[in-house]
Motif scaffolding. Structure first.
Motif, PDB file in Angstrom:
ATOM      1  N   MET A 298       0.824  -1.216   0.000  1.00  0.00           N
ATOM      2  CA  MET A 298       0.000   0.000   0.000  1.00  0.00           C
ATOM      3  C   MET A 298       0.851   1.256   0.000  1.00  0.00           C
ATOM      4  SD  MET A 298      -3.255  -0.978   2.299  1.00  0.00           S
ATOM      5  CE  MET A 298      -4.316  -2.301   1.782  1.00  0.00           C
ATOM      6  N   LYS A 299       1.979   1.228   0.698  1.00  0.00           N
ATOM      7  CA  LYS A 299       2.877   2.397   0.678  1.00  0.00           C
ATOM      8  C   LYS A 299       3.438   2.602  -0.731  1.00  0.00           C
ATOM      9  CE  LYS A 299       4.001   4.695   3.698  1.00  0.00           C
ATOM     10  NZ  LYS A 299       3.395   5.982   4.101  1.00  0.00           N
ATOM     11  N   ARG A 300       3.751   1.508  -1.407  1.00  0.00           N
ATOM     12  CA  ARG A 300       4.257   1.626  -2.778  1.00  0.00           C
ATOM     13  C   ARG A 300       3.174   2.208  -3.695  1.00  0.00           C
ATOM     14  NH1 ARG A 300       7.243  -3.259  -5.489  1.00  0.00           N
ATOM     15  NH2 ARG A 300       5.587  -4.337  -4.415  1.00  0.00           N
ATOM     16  N   THR A 301       1.941   1.749  -3.520  1.00  0.00           N
ATOM     17  CA  THR A 301       0.828   2.274  -4.317  1.00  0.00           C
ATOM     18  C   THR A 301       0.593   3.745  -3.999  1.00  0.00           C
ATOM     19  OG1 THR A 301      -0.195   0.108  -4.501  1.00  0.00           O
ATOM     20  CG2 THR A 301      -1.635   2.007  -4.793  1.00  0.00           C
ATOM     21  N   GLU A 302       0.715   4.111  -2.735  1.00  0.00           N
ATOM     22  CA  GLU A 302       0.548   5.515  -2.346  1.00  0.00           C
ATOM     23  C   GLU A 302       1.605   6.386  -3.032  1.00  0.00           C
ATOM     24  OE1 GLU A 302      -0.509   7.601   1.806  1.00  0.00           O
ATOM     25  OE2 GLU A 302       1.497   6.703   1.780  1.00  0.00           O
ATOM     26  N   ARG A 303       2.849   5.908  -3.069  1.00  0.00           N
ATOM     27  CA  ARG A 303       3.912   6.678  -3.727  1.00  0.00           C
ATOM     28  C   ARG A 303       3.664   6.792  -5.232  1.00  0.00           C
ATOM     29  NH1 ARG A 303       6.975   3.748  -0.110  1.00  0.00           N
ATOM     30  NH2 ARG A 303       7.574   2.195  -1.666  1.00  0.00           N
ATOM     31  N   LYS A 304       3.261   5.693  -5.851  1.00  0.00           N
ATOM     32  CA  LYS A 304       3.081   5.669  -7.307  1.00  0.00           C
ATOM     33  C   LYS A 304       1.819   6.400  -7.753  1.00  0.00           C
ATOM     34  CE  LYS A 304       2.637   2.448 -11.195  1.00  0.00           C
ATOM     35  NZ  LYS A 304       2.618   1.012 -11.571  1.00  0.00           N
ATOM     36  N   TRP A 305       0.689   6.142  -7.083  1.00  0.00           N
ATOM     37  CA  TRP A 305      -0.605   6.629  -7.547  1.00  0.00           C
ATOM     38  C   TRP A 305      -1.201   7.737  -6.684  1.00  0.00           C
ATOM     39  CZ3 TRP A 305      -1.648   5.333 -12.272  1.00  0.00           C
ATOM     40  CH2 TRP A 305      -1.222   4.105 -12.786  1.00  0.00           C
ATOM     41  N   LYS A 306      -0.563   8.041  -5.545  1.00  0.00           N
ATOM     42  CA  LYS A 306      -1.025   9.111  -4.635  1.00  0.00           C
ATOM     43  C   LYS A 306      -2.357   8.792  -3.940  1.00  0.00           C
ATOM     44  CE  LYS A 306       2.488  11.543  -5.995  1.00  0.00           C
ATOM     45  NZ  LYS A 306       3.663  10.731  -5.854  1.00  0.00           N
ATOM     46  N   VAL A 307      -2.714   7.502  -3.868  1.00  0.00           N
ATOM     47  CA  VAL A 307      -3.920   7.093  -3.143  1.00  0.00           C
ATOM     48  C   VAL A 307      -3.512   6.832  -1.701  1.00  0.00           C
ATOM     49  CG1 VAL A 307      -5.765   5.385  -2.946  1.00  0.00           C
ATOM     50  CG2 VAL A 307      -4.907   6.042  -5.209  1.00  0.00           C
ATOM     51  N   PRO A 308      -4.129   7.504  -0.734  1.00  0.00           N
ATOM     52  CA  PRO A 308      -3.738   7.324   0.664  1.00  0.00           C
ATOM     53  C   PRO A 308      -3.949   5.883   1.149  1.00  0.00           C
ATOM     54  CG  PRO A 308      -5.141   9.264   0.405  1.00  0.00           C
ATOM     55  CD  PRO A 308      -5.171   8.523  -0.896  1.00  0.00           C
ATOM     56  N   VAL A 309      -3.015   5.395   1.960  1.00  0.00           N
ATOM     57  CA  VAL A 309      -3.093   4.042   2.504  1.00  0.00           C
ATOM     58  C   VAL A 309      -4.423   3.785   3.218  1.00  0.00           C
ATOM     59  CG1 VAL A 309      -2.085   2.468   4.230  1.00  0.00           C
ATOM     60  CG2 VAL A 309      -0.597   3.689   2.610  1.00  0.00           C
ATOM     61  N   PRO A 310      -4.921   4.713   4.058  1.00  0.00           N
ATOM     62  CA  PRO A 310      -6.195   4.422   4.733  1.00  0.00           C
ATOM     63  C   PRO A 310      -7.367   4.207   3.769  1.00  0.00           C
ATOM     64  CG  PRO A 310      -5.094   6.270   5.791  1.00  0.00           C
ATOM     65  CD  PRO A 310      -4.332   5.964   4.538  1.00  0.00           C
ATOM     66  N   VAL A 311      -7.359   4.907   2.657  1.00  0.00           N
ATOM     67  CA  VAL A 311      -8.416   4.733   1.658  1.00  0.00           C
ATOM     68  C   VAL A 311      -8.299   3.341   1.027  1.00  0.00           C
ATOM     69  CG1 VAL A 311      -9.341   5.560  -0.553  1.00  0.00           C
ATOM     70  CG2 VAL A 311      -8.662   7.200   1.213  1.00  0.00           C
ATOM     71  N   LEU A 312      -7.078   2.948   0.669  1.00  0.00           N
ATOM     72  CA  LEU A 312      -6.866   1.602   0.121  1.00  0.00           C
ATOM     73  C   LEU A 312      -7.284   0.533   1.117  1.00  0.00           C
ATOM     74  CD1 LEU A 312      -3.340   2.097  -1.479  1.00  0.00           C
ATOM     75  CD2 LEU A 312      -5.432   1.520  -2.722  1.00  0.00           C
ATOM     76  N   MET A 313      -6.875   0.702   2.360  1.00  0.00           N
ATOM     77  CA  MET A 313      -7.205  -0.298   3.387  1.00  0.00           C
ATOM     78  C   MET A 313      -8.711  -0.424   3.581  1.00  0.00           C
ATOM     79  SD  MET A 313      -4.364   0.050   6.409  1.00  0.00           S
ATOM     80  CE  MET A 313      -4.743  -1.541   7.153  1.00  0.00           C
ATOM     81  N   ALA A 314      -9.400   0.708   3.624  1.00  0.00           N
ATOM     82  CA  ALA A 314     -10.849   0.678   3.837  1.00  0.00           C
ATOM     83  C   ALA A 314     -11.560   0.006   2.660  1.00  0.00           C
ATOM     84  CB  ALA A 314     -11.380   2.090   4.045  1.00  0.00           C
ATOM     85  N   MET A 315     -11.089   0.263   1.453  1.00  0.00           N
ATOM     86  CA  MET A 315     -11.733  -0.350   0.290  1.00  0.00           C
ATOM     87  C   MET A 315     -11.445  -1.845   0.215  1.00  0.00           C
ATOM     88  SD  MET A 315     -11.670   2.723  -2.528  1.00  0.00           S
ATOM     89  CE  MET A 315     -12.373   1.735  -3.814  1.00  0.00           C
TER      90      MET A 315
END
Length: 192
Positions: free
Chosen positions: A44-61
């Protein structure tokens, strides 16, 4: 070594390579999830760096879609209550990505080797999808509620407002947003 013992050892080894098919314990605590499965946090941290999607949003989804179960599938449909008719949809894996959408992602970003059961690929898929959603609908990447509605209904369905007649979905989207806020507060206090 006997054939039986050798076969048993190979079976145990192969079974251990499968990854996590069960949800982490205490899904209401982001720190607990990342302590149990550090690979989830790294992905998720890698996705946050690449796509700028916050980790909490990814985790919740991902919580809403699969409860962090790598090989999650939709329930079976039955005719007459007993005859299996196949799954409700082709949604599969952490992100519950549909076959057609996953193939689109593979062509655009992930490559043919990307797997829905791999947390790195699943979060990258979600980052890609949410950025496409932002480009087509204007929904900010930090808006877990509306990103979830567009994720569930598809971008066209979201733009048409198909979710407005689904009070259960609007409620779920609000729960996703509340969970993203909860996870954000918890992640700020986790021991590093």
């Amino acid at each position: 070594m006997s054939r039986l013992l050798r076969a048993a050892l190979i079976l145990v080894f192969v079974a251990s390579c499968g990854g996590d098919s069960k949800a982490p314990r205490n899904l209401n605590n982001a720190c607990s999830i990342i302590n149990q499965r550090p690979n989830i946090h790294r992905a998720m941290k890698r996705t946050e760096r690449k796509w700028k999607v916050p980790v909490p949003v990814l985790m919740a989804m991902i919580y809403q879609e699969s409860k962090f179960i790598r090989d999650a599938r939709t329930p079976m449909k039955y005719a007459l209550g007993v005859l299996p008719m196949g799954r409700q949809s082709s949604a599969y894996g952490y992100a519950q990505a549909l076959d057609a959408t996953w193939k689109e992602y593979q062509r655009a970003e992930g490559g043919r080797g990307a797997r829905r059961t791999d947390i790195k690929d699943a979060t990258d898929f979600m980052g890609w999808y949410m950025n496409e959603t932002r480009a087509k609908t204007g929904i900010p990447l930090t808006d877990a509620r509306n990103q979830y509605l567009a994720y569930h209904e598809g971008r066209t369905g979201y733009l048409r407002g198909s979710y407005k007649s689904k009070s259960w979905l609007v409620r779920i989207a609000s729960e996703v947003n509340a969970r993203a806020i909860l996870y954000q507060h918890q992640l700020a206090t986790c021991r590093r």
